[in-house]
Scaffold this active site. Structure first.
Site, PDB file in Angstrom:
ATOM      1  N   GLU A  31       0.822  -1.211   0.000  1.00  0.00           N
ATOM      2  CA  GLU A  31       0.000   0.000   0.000  1.00  0.00           C
ATOM      3  C   GLU A  31       0.855   1.259   0.000  1.00  0.00           C
ATOM      4  O   GLU A  31       0.524   2.256  -0.657  1.00  0.00           O
ATOM      5  CB  GLU A  31      -0.944   0.003   1.202  1.00  0.00           C
ATOM      6  CG  GLU A  31      -1.926  -1.152   1.252  1.00  0.00           C
ATOM      7  CD  GLU A  31      -2.991  -1.097   0.166  1.00  0.00           C
ATOM      8  OE1 GLU A  31      -3.056  -0.087  -0.550  1.00  0.00           O
ATOM      9  OE2 GLU A  31      -3.763  -2.073   0.049  1.00  0.00           O
TER      10      GLU A  31
ATOM     11  N   ASP B 209      -4.516  -9.551  -8.475  1.00  0.00           N
ATOM     12  CA  ASP B 209      -4.874  -8.667  -9.583  1.00  0.00           C
ATOM     13  C   ASP B 209      -3.742  -7.829 -10.168  1.00  0.00           C
ATOM     14  O   ASP B 209      -3.442  -7.892 -11.362  1.00  0.00           O
ATOM     15  CB  ASP B 209      -6.047  -7.774  -9.174  1.00  0.00           C
ATOM     16  CG  ASP B 209      -5.871  -7.129  -7.805  1.00  0.00           C
ATOM     17  OD1 ASP B 209      -4.798  -7.277  -7.187  1.00  0.00           O
ATOM     18  OD2 ASP B 209      -6.816  -6.465  -7.336  1.00  0.00           O
TER      19      ASP B 209
ATOM     20  N   GLU C 198     -18.372  -7.075  -2.731  1.00  0.00           N
ATOM     21  CA  GLU C 198     -17.020  -7.625  -2.761  1.00  0.00           C
ATOM     22  C   GLU C 198     -17.007  -9.018  -3.396  1.00  0.00           C
ATOM     23  O   GLU C 198     -16.127  -9.331  -4.179  1.00  0.00           O
ATOM     24  CB  GLU C 198     -16.443  -7.682  -1.342  1.00  0.00           C
ATOM     25  CG  GLU C 198     -16.153  -6.319  -0.733  1.00  0.00           C
ATOM     26  CD  GLU C 198     -14.968  -5.625  -1.384  1.00  0.00           C
ATOM     27  OE1 GLU C 198     -13.914  -5.528  -0.747  1.00  0.00           O
ATOM     28  OE2 GLU C 198     -15.107  -5.150  -2.540  1.00  0.00           O
TER      29      GLU C 198
ATOM     30  N   GLU D  87     -12.767  -0.076  -9.701  1.00  0.00           N
ATOM     31  CA  GLU D  87     -12.401  -0.958 -10.809  1.00  0.00           C
ATOM     32  C   GLU D  87     -13.394  -0.962 -11.973  1.00  0.00           C
ATOM     33  O   GLU D  87     -12.997  -1.013 -13.145  1.00  0.00           O
ATOM     34  CB  GLU D  87     -12.189  -2.380 -10.280  1.00  0.00           C
ATOM     35  CG  GLU D  87     -10.861  -2.606  -9.577  1.00  0.00           C
ATOM     36  CD  GLU D  87     -10.813  -1.988  -8.191  1.00  0.00           C
ATOM     37  OE1 GLU D  87      -9.694  -1.794  -7.663  1.00  0.00           O
ATOM     38  OE2 GLU D  87     -11.893  -1.703  -7.618  1.00  0.00           O
TER      39      GLU D  87
END
Length: 534
Positions: A76, A217, A310, A331
């Site tokens: 992150e 991802d 989710e 996304e």
């Protein structure tokens, strides 16, 4: 929408990491370094708020302190902080910031980004080269830290670290990022799939579910985007190999499910909100039709609930229990924006309108926008993650602003004078990191003299010589014996070429060496991820 959330953060939450939009106060989440302010910085500029961009840039350069005894997420911190600072540095000229004489190869935000990245480097000191998930900003990897991290946490550094190498001249950043990706590539199963958690010390998989979503991802995303940003054919070769396995084992009627990584049998028939990036990624390699079919499916989930949960159980057509939230994720709108740039299909604008209206209707509070705790009843939760300002509002803005400078297709540019000579920037081709922080490839090329020193180094010369020798062997077995080749691979595959480059040489009959200094950036053309020299 952006301004309401940004003002709410400044007035109620700064200097904490994030706003709590129901109680209108702040809290620290990923590292207590004013995360939302850093993440929102380049969005300010894209939306035209030049004066606030200048103010925040100066504030960060003069007051931000990362010499703190705190544990932070390596992943992150890289995508949000290092990526945000690098993007703002590379766009500083557009924001009217007073530039140093050495810009873009120097500058206060670049120095901050480099400092943060150096504090992440101890995470890569594992036996495999894959990074630990947590570091302490003062002391490195915490004692007793688990060696288990997710696949995306291993393979999502090359854009930021590669840019740092080109801007600072320090090869260590790109080397550790590339080594981690190569190690991950070698750890894939015999059928070409990846689990979603791995032990960075042993290389053993600890979670065997393979998919394109959570925990995996951005590893695939960075293969494609590194191929484009740095003209790396090996990264595109890796992705195409991975994509073949994904299409074979995970795809079911334009949905992508989860499967056991060694057998390829479906284990979870679910769609995850995070997976909605995939149609946009497909658009970057020219797979428009596949991307459009998938985004139609994903949009139907949004229409069913007003948001994407989710987890959505495809077989049952309903929300998966305990995964019913929507934390304002970007996304779906990200993919809509990319596909709209490629097709101008008005259906994609309808998707954007649906997203915009849902968030505005159900998530808005008096001081910001709140996470949806349950998409079935639109109950809210007291959190507004920084990516709402870095990604969600940015992608929404860009799909509705076709004339934004970020969409430049190369028709215009800006000539600047640097210590390396004249340089043309702002010609388009911006590559977004996974947190939607755009990098201008032309500004990286402006530091080409520094890169030429790297490319002309003895280490790189040996790499080129071995690469040419091995490429000739692929075409003519008389050049090297099998034993010689095996010896070369054993000694050099990790230190020099790595598995990914070896794959490229096998797949490219002429084995062009695109990093050769004799072929400068402006003489190369990349179309849909494929590189052409002439």
């Amino acid at each position: 929408m952006f301004q309401h959330a940004y003002d709410g953060y400044l007035h109620n939450a700064y200097p904490y990491d994030e706003l709590r939009p129901l109680t209108c106060d702040g809290h620290d989440t990923w590292g207590s370094y004013s995360l939302t302010l850093i993440d929102a910085l380049d969005t300010l500029l894209i939306m035209g708020n030049v004066t606030e961009f200048q103010r925040v840039s100066e504030l960060l350069a003069s007051s931000m302190n990362f010499d703190r005894d705190i544990n932070v997420s390596v992943f992150e911190t890289n995508i949000r902080v290092v990526g945000g600072l690098l993007s703002a540095h590379l766009l500083s000229h557009k924001g009217g910031v007073v530039l140093e004489p050495g810009w873009p190869c120097s500058g206060p935000l670049l120095r901050l980004a480099e400092k943060v990245a150096r504090k992440l480097l101890p995470a890569f000191n594992s036996s495999t080269g894959m990074p630990y998930g947590t570091v302490n900003l003062l002391h490195g990897v915490p004692k007793g830290e688990t060696p288990v991290t997710c696949t995306a946490g291993v393979g999502t550094f090359l854009l930021e670290f590669g840019a740092l190498t080109r801007l600072t001249g320090d090869v260590v950043f790109e080397q550790v990022a590339k080594r981690a990706m190569d190690a991950l590539w070698r750890a894939r199963s015999e059928i070409g799939l990846y689990g979603n958690h791995i032990d960075v010390e042993t290389g053993a998989w600890t979670a065997l579910d393979a998919g394109i979503g959570a925990g995996v991802d951005s590893y695939f995303e960075y293969q494609v985007k590194a191929a484009i940003l740095f003209q790396y054919p090996d990264m595109m070769a890796m992705f195409k190999d991975n994509m073949a396995a994904i299409e074979k084992y995970l795809k079911r009627e334009d949905w992508y499910m989860w499967a056991q990584m060694k057998k390829g049998t479906v284990t979870l028939p679910v769609f995850q909100s995070l997976e909605a990036y995939w149609p946009g990624l497909l658009s970057l390699i020219g797979e428009i039709e596949k991307g459009m079919r998938s985004i139609h499916n994903y949009h139907q989930v949004w229409k069913q609930y007003g948001f994407t949960p989710e987890f959505y159980n495809i077989a049952k057509g309903e929300v998966q229990n305990n995964r019913e939230g929507y934390p304002l994720r970007p996304e779906l709108i990200e993919s809509a924006m990319y596909l709209y740039r490629a097709t101008k299909d008005p259906f994609l604008l309808e998707i954007a309108v649906d997203i915009l209206e849902s968030i505005e209707h159900s998530s808005k509070t008096k001081c910001g926008y709140a996470t949806v705790k349950d998409v079935r009843n639109h109950q809210l939760d007291n959190r507004m993650e920084s990516f709402f300002l870095a990604e969600t509002t940015k992608y929404l803005y860009l799909i509705f602003d076709p004339d934004n400078w970020i969409h430049n297709t190369g028709s215009t540019g800006t000539l600047i004078q640097t210590t390396n000579g004249d340089c043309i920037i702002d010609t388009g081709g911006y590559v977004f990191n996974t947190e939607a922080h755009p990098f201008d490839p032309a500004t990286l090329y402006c530091c080409r003299l520094r890169m030429e020193d790297i490319l002309n180094s003895e280490e790189h010369r040996q790499l080129l010589e071995w690469s040419k020798k091995y490429a000739k062997y692929l075409q003519n077995e008389d050049v090297l014996s099998e034993d010689d080749t095996a010896e070369c691979l054993e000694e050099d595959e990790v230190k020099h070429l790595g598995e990914s480059a070896k794959l490229t040489l096998k797949q490219q009959s002429d084995a062009r060496l695109l990093s050769c200094p004799a072929l400068p950036f402006h003489m190369r053309l990349s179309v849909m991820g494929e590189v052409f020299e002439e």
